[in-house]
Design a protein around this motif. Structure first.
Motif, PDB file in Angstrom:
ATOM      1  N   LEU A 173      -2.856  23.590  11.192  1.00 33.39           N
ATOM      2  CA  LEU A 173      -3.766  24.500  10.494  1.00 33.39           C
ATOM      3  C   LEU A 173      -5.212  24.028  10.587  1.00 33.39           C
ATOM      4  N   LEU A 174      -5.440  22.727  10.470  1.00 33.31           N
ATOM      5  CA  LEU A 174      -6.796  22.201  10.594  1.00 33.31           C
ATOM      6  C   LEU A 174      -7.358  22.501  11.982  1.00 33.31           C
ATOM      7  N   ALA A 175      -6.503  22.334  13.003  1.00 35.78           N
ATOM      8  CA  ALA A 175      -6.951  22.608  14.368  1.00 35.78           C
ATOM      9  C   ALA A 175      -7.293  24.084  14.556  1.00 35.78           C
ATOM     10  N   LYS A 176      -6.441  24.967  14.029  1.00 40.87           N
ATOM     11  CA  LYS A 176      -6.694  26.403  14.164  1.00 40.87           C
ATOM     12  C   LYS A 176      -7.961  26.806  13.415  1.00 40.87           C
ATOM     13  N   ALA A 177      -8.155  26.253  12.227  1.00 42.24           N
ATOM     14  CA  ALA A 177      -9.356  26.590  11.455  1.00 42.24           C
ATOM     15  C   ALA A 177     -10.612  26.081  12.146  1.00 42.24           C
ATOM     16  N   ALA A 178     -10.550  24.862  12.705  1.00 42.87           N
ATOM     17  CA  ALA A 178     -11.722  24.275  13.349  1.00 42.87           C
ATOM     18  C   ALA A 178     -12.114  25.015  14.619  1.00 42.87           C
ATOM     19  N   THR A 179     -11.126  25.568  15.297  1.00 41.89           N
ATOM     20  CA  THR A 179     -11.399  26.263  16.560  1.00 41.89           C
ATOM     21  C   THR A 179     -11.514  27.774  16.390  1.00 41.89           C
ATOM     22  N   GLY A 180     -11.442  28.251  15.159  1.00 45.58           N
ATOM     23  CA  GLY A 180     -11.681  29.671  14.898  1.00 45.58           C
ATOM     24  C   GLY A 180     -10.593  30.592  15.366  1.00 45.58           C
ATOM     25  N   GLN A 181      -9.360  30.129  15.412  1.00 46.72           N
ATOM     26  CA  GLN A 181      -8.260  30.983  15.844  1.00 46.72           C
ATOM     27  C   GLN A 181      -7.934  32.020  14.758  1.00 46.72           C
ATOM     28  N   ALA A 182      -7.347  33.116  15.159  1.00 48.47           N
ATOM     29  CA  ALA A 182      -7.060  34.216  14.228  1.00 48.47           C
ATOM     30  C   ALA A 182      -5.733  34.854  14.594  1.00 48.47           C
ATOM     31  N   ASP A 211      -2.874  34.938  12.684  1.00 54.18           N
ATOM     32  CA  ASP A 211      -2.064  35.480  11.591  1.00 54.18           C
ATOM     33  C   ASP A 211      -2.983  35.829  10.434  1.00 54.18           C
ATOM     34  N   LEU A 212      -2.404  36.246   9.328  1.00 57.18           N
ATOM     35  CA  LEU A 212      -3.213  36.708   8.203  1.00 57.18           C
ATOM     36  C   LEU A 212      -4.043  35.573   7.610  1.00 57.18           C
ATOM     37  N   LEU A 213      -3.473  34.362   7.546  1.00 51.19           N
ATOM     38  CA  LEU A 213      -4.208  33.250   6.924  1.00 51.19           C
ATOM     39  C   LEU A 213      -5.423  32.848   7.762  1.00 51.19           C
ATOM     40  N   THR A 214      -5.258  32.678   9.060  1.00 46.88           N
ATOM     41  CA  THR A 214      -6.404  32.273   9.876  1.00 46.88           C
ATOM     42  C   THR A 214      -7.464  33.375   9.947  1.00 46.88           C
ATOM     43  N   ASN A 215      -7.052  34.636   9.928  1.00 47.64           N
ATOM     44  CA  ASN A 215      -8.017  35.734   9.832  1.00 47.64           C
ATOM     45  C   ASN A 215      -8.809  35.650   8.528  1.00 47.64           C
ATOM     46  N   THR A 216      -8.100  35.376   7.444  1.00 54.58           N
ATOM     47  CA  THR A 216      -8.747  35.293   6.138  1.00 54.58           C
ATOM     48  C   THR A 216      -9.758  34.156   6.106  1.00 54.58           C
ATOM     49  N   LEU A 217      -9.422  33.039   6.739  1.00 60.46           N
ATOM     50  CA  LEU A 217     -10.368  31.918   6.791  1.00 60.46           C
ATOM     51  C   LEU A 217     -11.638  32.302   7.541  1.00 60.46           C
TER      52      LEU A 217
END
Length: 413
Positions: free
Chosen positions: A87-96, A98-104
């Protein structure tokens, strides 16, 4: 307050149910967004029952509400726990994806990550870089706690206790800059309660300690991010959750437990009321009161000075080993030889500990009460520090002082 609680796919997800309850009991409206992987640890039914809100992790549910945009826009706070390496990697790289990474990506309010993963994953250069990236963008990333992980390993990577994450989240929303956990990565051993020295199978020599102050200290240290070990003598209150509990009864048992626990502790707080003496002999049968016999005479022998022994053990450690902070407690009364502080200063000199927390005790003071008033003396000779209020408030002051001592650049003599 509207909170989005994102749940990552780690074994620590089960602890997030307690965090959710803390948020809802404080009156906040919480929407839980679990990752698909996290639902293999805790199902959506649990999150719906505890939050009172529908739960989804898909951008294709309730499309008419445009949740992948709306939730991030409306949230006053987003908390991710456990924040896995993935999750930290996805958030740091701006991935989207699923619903959670889109929300971030849509977040407009503060975001708090509470990491949990294996030690090697947390210390990997890629994870450290992702954490620094997130922090540089304004996100708050807590340091994980240190302790037992999945399997037999121990080290930094444990999810901080729910209460600690809750406190950090509330501080972040209030704009406080010191929301980080000051004792994260530290192991703290605390003794609490009163020892009991047996006379026979039914009688013992004891004291009035309730264990309330020691338990409050354990809670404060836990909430500051420490891995806490509680050496619990007799207590009138239950031990808190999220700490390791080692039960003891006598001073000798406490000594054995304290010496063992000190081996991997950064801080040792000896707040238990330890008996100075114990009966020289313990009867195997109940001591009877008989008219044809003289009154029994009980011979006492001195118990070991555990605090002084811990200091000597610390001082004899190999050069280069990280210093250990040792905190003693002194329950004092004034007499013809001096007042409370005079006796306490003499005790600090004899014991050699770094800090001494001084209580002025009496029949209706300190023991068993919900409030306390203490003076903190330092071996360094700095000005005495007073703290008073509930035992929770006093504990917070003591833990804050300990954190400051640990972060001090000046070496201890």
């Amino acid at each position: 307050m509207r909170i989005v609680l994102g749940v990552g796919g780690g074994i620590a997800a089960y602890k997030v149910a307690s965090l959710l309850r803390l948020f809802t009991e404080a009156g906040h409206n919480v929407t839980v967004i679990p990752t698909e992987a996290s639902t293999r640890f805790v199902g959506t039914a649990t999150w719906e029952a505890l939050s009172g809100n529908p739960v989804s992790n898909s951008v294709f549910d309730d499309v008419h509400q445009v949740n992948h945009v709306r939730l991030g826009h409306e949230a006053d706070l987003i908390v991710i726990a456990p924040a896995t390496a993935d999750l930290l990697a996805k958030a740091a790289t701006g991935q989207a994806g699923d619903l959670l990474t889109n929300t971030l990506l849509m977040a407009r309010g503060p975001v708090l990550f509470a990491p949990a993963m294996h030690t090697e994953m947390w210390q990997h250069a890629a994870t450290r870089a992702n954490v620094e990236t997130l922090r540089s963008r304004g996100a708050a990333v807590l340091e994980p706690a240190s302790g037992r992980l999945t399997g037999a390993d121990s080290g930094p990577g444990r999810l901080p206790e729910p209460e600690a994450i809750f406190d950090a989240a509330m501080a972040l929303v209030q704009g406080q800059s010191d929301f980080q956990l000051p004792l994260a990565g530290h192991t703290v051993t605390i003794s609490a309660g009163g020892t009991r020295e047996p006379l026979d199978p039914v009688r013992f020599l004891g004291n009035r300690s309730s264990g309330k102050q020691g338990v409050a200290l354990a809670v404060a240290a836990r909430n500051a991010g420490a891995t806490v070990r509680l050496l619990a003598a007799h207590m009138d209150v239950p031990p808190p959750g999220g700490v390791e509990v080692v039960p003891v009864e006598t001073a000798l048992q406490l000594r054995e437990a304290a010496l063992a626990a000190a081996a991997d502790s950064d801080v040792v707080i000896m707040s238990a009321a330890v008996a100075d003496f114990r009966p020289a002999a313990v009867s195997d049968t109940k001591i009877k009161k008989r008219d044809d016999r003289d009154d029994p005479v009980i011979t006492l022998v001195r118990n070991p000075d555990i605090l002084h022994e811990l200091v000597e053990l610390r001082n004899s450690a190999a050069p280069g080993r990280r210093q250990q902070l040792i905190v003693g407690f002194a329950a004092e009364t004034g007499d013809s030889d001096g007042d409370v502080l005079a006796h306490a200063r003499a005790k600090l000199q004899r014991k050699g500990c770094d800090l001494l927390v001084v209580n002025h005790v009496g029949t209706d003071k300190v023991f068993g009460q919900d409030t306390n008033s203490v003076v903190i003396l330092a071996r360094s000779g700095s000005e005495p520090q007073e703290a008073s209020g509930t035992k929770t408030e006093v504990s917070a002051a003591i833990i804050s002082r300990i954190s400051a001592e640990l972060n001090s650049v000046s070496p201890r003599a």
